[in-house]
Design a protein around this motif. Structure first.
Motif, PDB file in Angstrom:
ATOM      1  N   UNK A   1       0.815  -1.221   0.000  1.00 18.83           N
ATOM      2  CA  UNK A   1       0.000   0.000   0.000  1.00 18.83           C
ATOM      3  C   UNK A   1       0.849   1.271   0.000  1.00 18.83           C
ATOM      4  N   UNK A   2       1.973   1.205  -0.699  1.00 18.86           N
ATOM      5  CA  UNK A   2       2.773   2.415  -0.884  1.00 18.86           C
ATOM      6  C   UNK A   2       2.119   3.205  -2.013  1.00 18.86           C
ATOM      7  N   UNK A   3       1.944   4.487  -1.790  1.00 21.09           N
ATOM      8  CA  UNK A   3       1.184   5.310  -2.721  1.00 21.09           C
ATOM      9  C   UNK A   3       2.060   5.853  -3.851  1.00 21.09           C
TER      10      UNK A   3
ATOM     11  N   UNK B   1       9.067   6.375   1.206  1.00 20.43           N
ATOM     12  CA  UNK B   1      10.208   6.142   2.083  1.00 20.43           C
ATOM     13  C   UNK B   1      11.298   5.477   1.243  1.00 20.43           C
ATOM     14  N   UNK B   2      12.393   6.208   0.994  1.00 20.25           N
ATOM     15  CA  UNK B   2      13.448   5.696   0.116  1.00 20.25           C
ATOM     16  C   UNK B   2      14.016   4.366   0.587  1.00 20.25           C
ATOM     17  N   UNK B   3      14.165   4.201   1.892  1.00 21.21           N
ATOM     18  CA  UNK B   3      14.712   2.944   2.417  1.00 21.21           C
ATOM     19  C   UNK B   3      13.781   1.775   2.058  1.00 21.21           C
ATOM     20  N   UNK B   4      12.490   1.961   2.251  1.00 18.06           N
ATOM     21  CA  UNK B   4      11.521   0.914   1.896  1.00 18.06           C
ATOM     22  C   UNK B   4      11.487   0.681   0.391  1.00 18.06           C
ATOM     23  N   UNK B   5      11.600   1.772  -0.378  1.00 21.27           N
ATOM     24  CA  UNK B   5      11.603   1.623  -1.831  1.00 21.27           C
ATOM     25  C   UNK B   5      12.778   0.758  -2.287  1.00 21.27           C
ATOM     26  N   UNK B   6      13.974   1.024  -1.737  1.00 19.31           N
ATOM     27  CA  UNK B   6      15.148   0.231  -2.123  1.00 19.31           C
ATOM     28  C   UNK B   6      15.010  -1.226  -1.682  1.00 19.31           C
ATOM     29  N   UNK B   7      14.445  -1.458  -0.502  1.00 16.72           N
ATOM     30  CA  UNK B   7      14.220  -2.843  -0.052  1.00 16.72           C
ATOM     31  C   UNK B   7      13.249  -3.556  -0.984  1.00 16.72           C
ATOM     32  N   UNK B   8      12.206  -2.855  -1.386  1.00 11.60           N
ATOM     33  CA  UNK B   8      11.228  -3.442  -2.299  1.00 11.60           C
ATOM     34  C   UNK B   8      11.822  -3.671  -3.690  1.00 11.60           C
ATOM     35  N   UNK B   9      12.702  -2.789  -4.116  1.00  9.39           N
ATOM     36  CA  UNK B   9      13.365  -2.967  -5.406  1.00  9.39           C
ATOM     37  C   UNK B   9      14.267  -4.200  -5.369  1.00  9.39           C
ATOM     38  N   UNK B  10      14.957  -4.417  -4.253  1.00  9.97           N
ATOM     39  CA  UNK B  10      15.790  -5.616  -4.103  1.00  9.97           C
ATOM     40  C   UNK B  10      14.925  -6.871  -4.106  1.00  9.97           C
ATOM     41  N   UNK B  11      13.770  -6.802  -3.467  1.00  6.79           N
ATOM     42  CA  UNK B  11      12.844  -7.939  -3.462  1.00  6.79           C
ATOM     43  C   UNK B  11      12.311  -8.200  -4.870  1.00  6.79           C
TER      44      UNK B  11
ATOM     45  N   UNK C   1       6.928   8.663  -8.352  1.00  9.13           N
ATOM     46  CA  UNK C   1       6.206   9.827  -7.850  1.00  9.13           C
ATOM     47  C   UNK C   1       5.060   9.320  -6.991  1.00  9.13           C
ATOM     48  N   UNK C   2       4.916   9.907  -5.819  1.00  7.96           N
ATOM     49  CA  UNK C   2       3.838   9.447  -4.954  1.00  7.96           C
ATOM     50  C   UNK C   2       3.759  10.220  -3.657  1.00  7.96           C
ATOM     51  N   UNK C   3       3.061   9.600  -2.704  1.00  4.58           N
ATOM     52  CA  UNK C   3       2.775  10.231  -1.421  1.00  4.58           C
ATOM     53  C   UNK C   3       3.387   9.414  -0.296  1.00  4.58           C
TER      54      UNK C   3
END
Length: 130
Positions: free
Chosen positions: A55-57, A92-102, A87-89
């Protein structure tokens, strides 16, 4: 999959439509373009699914691909740099990078070529206001 030889390349049909493949861009998609598009498309779609599940916007995502080829080895693709602009609301860059690794671990196209093509992924986030 079935491919038919045409004068300037190959043609195949998929559920979505016809695909022409040729070493000459005037007659179809070039094979390296399809390879890069497959890697970028798989990576981005898996990444987007993960963001949606958490649910990341993310209102918008753009991916650019820089490709390095080796002319001394049949123009082999050696490196693909994928850069994401999210682009969003409340991003969180840390979460984004973790999700990109996943996403990388779960992208079949990246996993298929990871031992022969160096793939680097970076991202930047742009916070939107409501």
């Amino acid at each position: 999959m079935e491919f038919h030889l045409k004068e300037e390349g190959l043609r195949t049909e998929f559920e979505y439509g016809q695909l022409d493949i040729s070493g000459n861009a005037e007659h179809g998609f070039r094979p390296y373009q399809l390879m890069v598009a497959s890697i970028a498309g798989c990576s981005a779609s898996v990444f987007r699914k993960i963001l949606n599940k958490q649910r990341m916007e993310a209102a918008d995502m753009k991916v650019t691909a820089e490709v390095k080829r080796n002319p001394d080895e049949a123009n082999r693709i050696e490196r693909i740099d994928l850069h994401y602009v999210i682009k969003g609301y409340h991003l969180d860059d840390e979460k984004l990078y973790k999700n990109l690794a996943l996403a990388r671990k779960n992208c079949s196209m990246v996993r298929s070529v990871e031992d022969s093509i160096h793939i680097e992924e970076t991202l930047e986030s742009v916070e939107l206001s409501r």
